[in-house]
Write an enzyme that holds these catalytic residues in place. Structure first.
Site, PDB file in Angstrom:
ATOM      1  N   GLY A 156       2.473  65.925  -0.418  1.00 37.83           N
ATOM      2  CA  GLY A 156       3.612  65.810  -1.315  1.00 37.83           C
ATOM      3  C   GLY A 156       3.524  64.644  -2.263  1.00 37.83           C
TER       4      GLY A 156
ATOM      5  N   ASP B 222       6.925  57.758   8.381  1.00 37.45           N
ATOM      6  CA  ASP B 222       6.167  59.015   8.417  1.00 37.45           C
ATOM      7  C   ASP B 222       4.988  58.900   9.372  1.00 37.45           C
ATOM      8  OD1 ASP B 222       5.769  61.643   7.830  1.00 37.45           O
ATOM      9  OD2 ASP B 222       4.737  61.302   5.933  1.00 37.45           O
TER      10      ASP B 222
END
Length: 759
Positions: free
Chosen positions: A438, A553
């Protein structure tokens, strides 16, 4: 020639080139329709009527219809229409899950469809989930059998939240694009309810007893309130792509016997870079079925659409047409061309040309000299402005502000020129791509000093992504740790920013765990050391960095391994720097399915304990060898965190361990598994800190290294080392953490399976 004669001539020409005969659709003596659907060749309802078995269509009556209905033999789905442009529209079933008033699941339908010959268009379809407590999950595979997973969350509190004709943005329904990959051949999708903390679908049951998920062609669905109570449609249209064979046009034309473009006035074309095979079409000015002999017939473009201006006369020609300007006018007679304009006299035109020539000749020298210097100055100013524009566009001013905010501590090792990075990556060749997500695409490059590096080309299309890019540069620049990927420099003078990192050659922990040829390398000793190294990095970020940093993350695909299988934590694009006077940050839920902290959905607060939870999932992966989230089969349709904690409660640790862990000490395995279990507690306050986890793993590793290093280790020495490790672990009691023997009720509904901002 008078006006009437000219009109008569044009009518005669039009009649000569206009054909009224009906154009063929299918082979002779073959049905052209099944029910109300036209079946054009190369498709057919029998073997003799289709090009081959690939294009065979079943035509049968159903129990609910009195007319014939066409079906795809491989999936038994009804065909809605077929286009010779390489598209086929088929009816697609709906997946669902339904609940009782107390939240008990009554039924669930998960759809798993394999396409043998045709491919699901990833650009013209999407996944939609409908419900007030529902997550739609999609697993897709391409022709190479590579799998991809994605999903979205639909939520609302009551029926009045629904506004007519609103987009599916998350209130009552959500939608997500299909993975943009090479030829989708398989999709598995379903809906899952009770996604929010302790709700189990019971609070919305009165007006939304079921959740739904379905694939649908873009623009074919609009949410209504009645859909929450019951979705009337059982099927929705989905667009499939089809081609002939798997050869390119150049390859297919070498064998004319099997070449599908049979019409004399037809040509072959390749449908695109993401599709194999080829398609046929008629020449310009012709139409019909290019797959049939004599299938392309000319039509009179003058009687239909043409580009002639109003005053011009259209004359039809074989395969084309001509726009004739009236007498006394000149030009091509077309709207997108020169049109028709009055002719100028020869004398007037010569006078104008002579005047222009004399004027140009008189001032040519002065113009050339002045233009040369003006051009140089203009190019220099333009180049400087372009660099300034890209610098600002790529967050250069934001980077300067961040540096000033942190007291000038952020230091970029080098500012690279774009030419250097183009040369290092062979102009960003596709073959140099290491991976993409992303935040951007990562290329492998070789600098002029022969140093191998990883170059990240960011994907920036809005200000939020610019902030994420600058955030990663700032965060990494402040981190000095041997188990963190080092940033070497950046380039801001290009349209999209570039960041240069050290190259880590051995892939990710995820790749090693879930590849049978690689997982054997991850011995228990290596896994324990990797766990300790990851914990050490997170403890450093939370406690030892100049300003606390939350990674946000942590997952096995973001842990790289070097040639010695040493862990290197990467991908800080989602990280957040925590101000010294703040212990938590309000933030949007962000992360990857299977790693999301369940406490997000109650507090909307970001703390270091969220990293602890994600680390617990990674530790469970290292112990079990299982993925963070699997779905599609009832026996594994669950979150790894819930599965791991449940197995620990039942005393089934040895049953869920990875088969490649064969030389580990059972007591030490239980110690590490208990650490993972504590990290996965639902409430953040019940979890240990990363500093405590790192110290405990360090103590366990000391014991293990002594055991591996000496086969003659006495039982008394082993017991003393174990006591040392346990004393390190008990630092949790000193700092006031939760008791090590306490357990928290844990269920799948307490762990969100949503995918928001996944990368």
């Amino acid at each position: 020639m008078d006006v009437h004669s000219k009109q008569l001539l044009l009518m005669v020409v039009a009649v000569i080139y206009t054909k009224v005969a009906t154009q063929p659709v299918s082979l002779p003596n073959c049905p052209t329709k099944c029910g109300n659907v036209t079946i054009p060749f190369p498709f057919g309802t029998t073997n003799n009527c289709s090009l081959d078995n690939t294009f065979l269509i079943d035509c049968n009556k159903t129990s609910s219809t009195s007319t014939d209905v066409p079906f795809l033999p491989q999936t038994n789905q009804s065909v809605l229409n077929i286009s010779l442009d390489g598209e086929l529209r088929a009816a697609w079933p709906v997946a669902s899950d339904c609940y009782s008033e107390n939240g008990t699941k009554l039924s669930q339908i998960i759809q798993d469809i394999n396409m043998t010959h045709f491919h699901i268009s990833p650009t013209k379809n999407k996944l939609i989930a409908v419900g007030c407590d529902t997550v739609g999950v999609l697993e897709a595979a391409d022709s190479g059998r590579k799998t991809y997973a994605t999903g979205c969350v639909a939520y609302c509190n009551n029926r009045t939240d629904i506004v007519a004709n609103q987009p599916c943005s998350g209130i009552g329904c959500c939608e997500i694009q299909l993975p943009q990959v090479h030829m989708l051949t398989r999709v598995l999708y379903g809906s899952y309810g009770g996604i929010f903390y302790n709700q189990s679908h019971s609070k919305v049951h009165d007006f939304n007893p079921c959740g739904y998920a379905f694939l649908i062609e873009n623009g074919s669905y609009s949410l209504t309130r009645s859909d929450l109570l019951k979705l009337k449609n059982k099927e929705f249209p989905v667009l499939l792509n089809w081609t002939v064979g798997n050869q390119t046009c150049l390859q297919a034309q070498k064998n004319l016997f099997n070449y599908a473009c049979k019409a004399e006035k037809s040509t072959c074309y390749d449908p695109g870079t993401n599709k194999s095979g080829y398609l046929c079409r008629c020449f310009g000015g012709y139409r019909g079925n290019p797959y049939l002999i004599n299938g392309c017939e000319e039509y009179n473009e003058c009687l239909e659409h043409n580009d002639c201006v109003e005053e011009a006369t259209c004359i039809d020609l074989p395969g084309s047409y001509h726009c004739l300007c009236p007498e006394g006018y000149e030009g091509d007679g077309k709207n997108n061309g020169t049109g028709c304009s009055p002719k100028s006299s020869t004398k007037s035109r010569k006078d104008i040309m002579l005047t222009i020539a004399l004027s140009v000749s008189a001032s040519l020298v002065a113009l050339l000299i002045g233009s040369f210097y003006a051009y140089l100055a203009f190019k220099k100013r333009k180049f400087i402005k372009l660099q300034e524009h890209f610098f600002q566009q790529n967050g250069g001013l934001l980077l300067q502000q961040q540096i000033g905010r942190h007291g000038g501590s952020t230091e970029i090792a080098k500012v690279f020129k774009v030419e250097e990075l183009k040369e290092a990556t062979n102009n960003f060749d596709q073959g140099k791509i290491l991976g993409q997500g992303g935040q951007g695409i990562v290329y492998k490059g070789v600098l002029q000093n022969n140093r191998i590096v990883a170059i990240k080309k960011s994907k920036i299309s809005d200000p939020n992504q610019v902030e994420s890019f600058i955030n990663e540069v700032v965060v990494l620049s402040q981190i000095n740790h041997r188990n963190v990927v080092k940033i070497l420099g950046c380039c801001l003078e290009t349209e999209v920013p570039l960041v240069v990192y050290e190259f880590i050659p051995n892939g990710t922990v995820y790749e090693h765990l879930h590849d049978e040829t690689q997982s054997i390398k991850l011995t228990w000793k290596t896994r324990l050391r990797i766990s300790k190294e990851i914990a050490g990095v997170l403890a450093y970020l939370h406690s030892a960095a100049s300003t606390p940093i939350i990674h946000r993350d942590v997952k096995s695909s973001n842990i790289l391994l070097d040639q010695n299988l040493t862990a290197k934590v990467s991908d800080f694009g989602a990280s957040r720097i925590v101000p010294l006077d703040h212990s938590q940050i309000n933030t949007l839920v962000q992360g990857t399915l299977g790693y999301l902290d369940p406490e997000y959905f109650h507090t909307s607060q970001l703390t270091e304990k969220s990293d602890v939870y994600r680390f617990g999932v990674v530790l469970a992966e290292l112990l079990t060898g299982k993925k963070a989230l699997s779905f599609g089969r009832p026996e594994v349709d669950r979150n790894l965190a819930a599965y791991f904690v449940s197995s620990m409660k039942q005393g089934r640790l040895l049953h869920i361990l990875d088969k490649n862990i064969d030389e580990a000490n059972i007591e030490q395995l239980k110690e590490v598994a208990h650490i993972a279990e504590r990290c996965l507690r639902v409430k953040g306050e019940d979890r240990p800190t990363m500093k405590e986890v790192a110290m405990e793993l360090e103590g366990i590793l000391v014991v293990e290294e002594r055991r591996w290093g000496s086969d003659n280790l006495s039982s008394e020495e082993a017991e003393n080392l174990l006591k040392t490790a346990r004393s390190i672990k008990n630092i949790e009691d000193v700092v006031g953490g939760s008791g090590i023997n306490s357990y928290e009720s844990y269920s799948l509904n307490q762990i969100s399976m949503s995918l928001i901002g996944g990368r």
